[in-house]
Design an enzyme around this catalytic site. Structure first.
Site, PDB file in Angstrom:
ATOM      1  N   ARG A   1      -0.180  -9.597  13.592  1.00 23.60           N
ATOM      2  CA  ARG A   1      -0.706  -8.437  12.731  1.00 23.60           C
ATOM      3  C   ARG A   1      -1.831  -9.077  11.392  1.00 23.60           C
ATOM      4  NH1 ARG A   1       4.229  -5.510  10.764  1.00 23.60           N
ATOM      5  NH2 ARG A   1       2.859  -3.997   9.381  1.00 23.60           N
TER       6      ARG A   1
ATOM      7  N   LYS B   1       0.925  -1.067   0.014  1.00 27.41           N
ATOM      8  CA  LYS B   1      -0.127   0.046   0.125  1.00 27.41           C
ATOM      9  C   LYS B   1       0.820   1.187  -0.080  1.00 27.41           C
ATOM     10  CE  LYS B   1      -2.173  -0.824   3.969  1.00 27.41           C
ATOM     11  NZ  LYS B   1      -1.674  -2.163   4.305  1.00 27.41           N
TER      12      LYS B   1
ATOM     13  N   ARG C   1      11.302  -2.338  11.361  1.00 27.49           N
ATOM     14  CA  ARG C   1      10.260  -1.889  12.240  1.00 27.49           C
ATOM     15  C   ARG C   1      10.139  -2.848  13.224  1.00 27.49           C
ATOM     16  NH1 ARG C   1       4.994  -0.132   8.504  1.00 27.49           N
ATOM     17  NH2 ARG C   1       4.227  -1.365  10.417  1.00 27.49           N
TER      18      ARG C   1
HETATM   19  P1  AMP Z   1       0.691   0.217   9.402  1.00 26.18           P
HETATM   20  O1  AMP Z   1       2.087   1.110   9.151  1.00 26.18           O
HETATM   21  O2  AMP Z   1      -0.477   0.696   8.585  1.00 26.18           O
HETATM   22  O3  AMP Z   1       0.874  -1.197   9.292  1.00 26.18           O
HETATM   23  O4  AMP Z   1       0.225   0.392  10.966  1.00 26.18           O
HETATM   24  C1  AMP Z   1       1.174   0.194  12.032  1.00 26.18           C
HETATM   25  C2  AMP Z   1       0.156  -0.264  13.162  1.00 26.18           C
HETATM   26  O5  AMP Z   1      -0.429   1.008  13.651  1.00 26.18           O
HETATM   27  C3  AMP Z   1      -0.926  -1.170  13.159  1.00 26.18           C
HETATM   28  O6  AMP Z   1      -0.285  -2.457  13.321  1.00 26.18           O
HETATM   29  C4  AMP Z   1      -1.541  -0.936  14.323  1.00 26.18           C
HETATM   30  O7  AMP Z   1      -1.185  -1.131  15.627  1.00 26.18           O
HETATM   31  C5  AMP Z   1      -1.733   0.856  14.060  1.00 26.18           C
HETATM   32  N1  AMP Z   1      -2.797   1.248  13.147  1.00 26.18           N
HETATM   33  C6  AMP Z   1      -2.635   2.066  11.986  1.00 26.18           C
HETATM   34  N2  AMP Z   1      -3.739   2.390  11.623  1.00 26.18           N
HETATM   35  C7  AMP Z   1      -4.709   2.068  12.418  1.00 26.18           C
HETATM   36  C8  AMP Z   1      -6.024   1.787  12.426  1.00 26.18           C
HETATM   37  N3  AMP Z   1      -6.803   2.404  11.441  1.00 26.18           N
HETATM   38  N4  AMP Z   1      -6.691   1.195  13.497  1.00 26.18           N
HETATM   39  C9  AMP Z   1      -6.247   0.665  14.613  1.00 26.18           C
HETATM   40  N5  AMP Z   1      -4.725   0.724  14.578  1.00 26.18           N
HETATM   41  C10 AMP Z   1      -3.871   1.134  13.684  1.00 26.18           C
END
Ligand code: AMP
Length: 221
Positions: free
Chosen positions: A165, A13, A154
């Protein structure tokens, strides 16, 4: 053009969002990046979010909806936006519907990057990220191509967080797709090709000038 990028962690993404941002000059709103910036800055929200992210769980809907509510009201979102990482639950999707309605906007297209689970696990474990621009790279890459920063792993790409996740994505986020599918907004794209091939399909789905075609491509699942 108001777009949502939908897909599991590791589906690409962020890469496609960057391509769309430079092509259409609209902001890329990545909720994960926003949370990591709060953690980095040591804010109260960052302190609350840090252990949740490290374990691969979700931050509460109330907090996330508040973040998006503030962000979409910023003037740079006026010509459009690309949201990446939100909504991740059905209540978040319902809140986003109400919010865009309130702002006199709509969601034009949901781009779904589909990647099988075994490939996601493979991509995430070992993936490296630039701490400056957040661009991701395959294992073994030394430095960021854009700004030369040394790459890091990360916290939530470490093996103990990767599986939770994916599991939470399957449980809580897959139903979000049905929410938008009912409205005919979902364009499903095979996320296993080259970056260039996927970008070509993403651009086809959003239309040449960001004017999304009337009907989304059909979903296979
Ligand atoms: P990402 O970088 O999008 O994979 O997000 C990293 C982490 O941020 C996720 O594993 C969640 O812990 C948190 N996070 C990001 N966006 C959301 C969301 N819309 N709802 C809940 N947690 C979120």
């Amino acid at each position: 053009m108001n777009l949502l990028l939908y897909g599991a962690p590791g589906s690409g993404k962020g890469t496609q969002a960057n391509m769309l941002r430079s092509r259409f000059s609209i902001p890329h709103i990545a909720t994960g990046d926003m949370l990591r910036a709060e953690i980095q800055a040591g804010t109260e929200l960052g302190r609350k979010a840090q252990p949740i992210l490290a374990e691969g769980k979700y931050v509460s809907d109330d907090i996330m909806i508040g973040i998006i509510r503030n962000r979409l009201r910023q003037p740079d979102c006026e010509p459009g936006f690309i949201i990446d990482g939100f909504p991740r639950t059905v209540p978040q999707a319902e809140a986003l519907d109400a919010l865009v309605d309130e702002l006199g906007k709509g969601i034009d297209r949901v781009i779904y990057l589909k990647v099988p689970v075994d490939q996601l696990l493979h991509r995430l474990s070992g993936r490296l990220v630039c701490p400056t621009c957040q661009r991701t790279y395959p294992p073994g890459t030394a430095a960021c191509e854009s700004d030369g920063s040394a790459l890091v792993q990360r916290e939530d790409d470490k093996p103990e967080a990767v599986r939770p996740r994916i599991e939470i994505y399957l449980e809580k986020t897959v139903p979000v797709l049905d929410h938008y599918d009912v409205e005919g907004l979902v364009s499903e794209i095979d996320g296993r090709g080259t970056i260039e091939e996927i970008s070509r399909q993403v651009l086809e789905a959003v239309g040449p000038n960001g004017t999304a075609p009337a009907k989304a491509a059909k979903r296979t699942t």
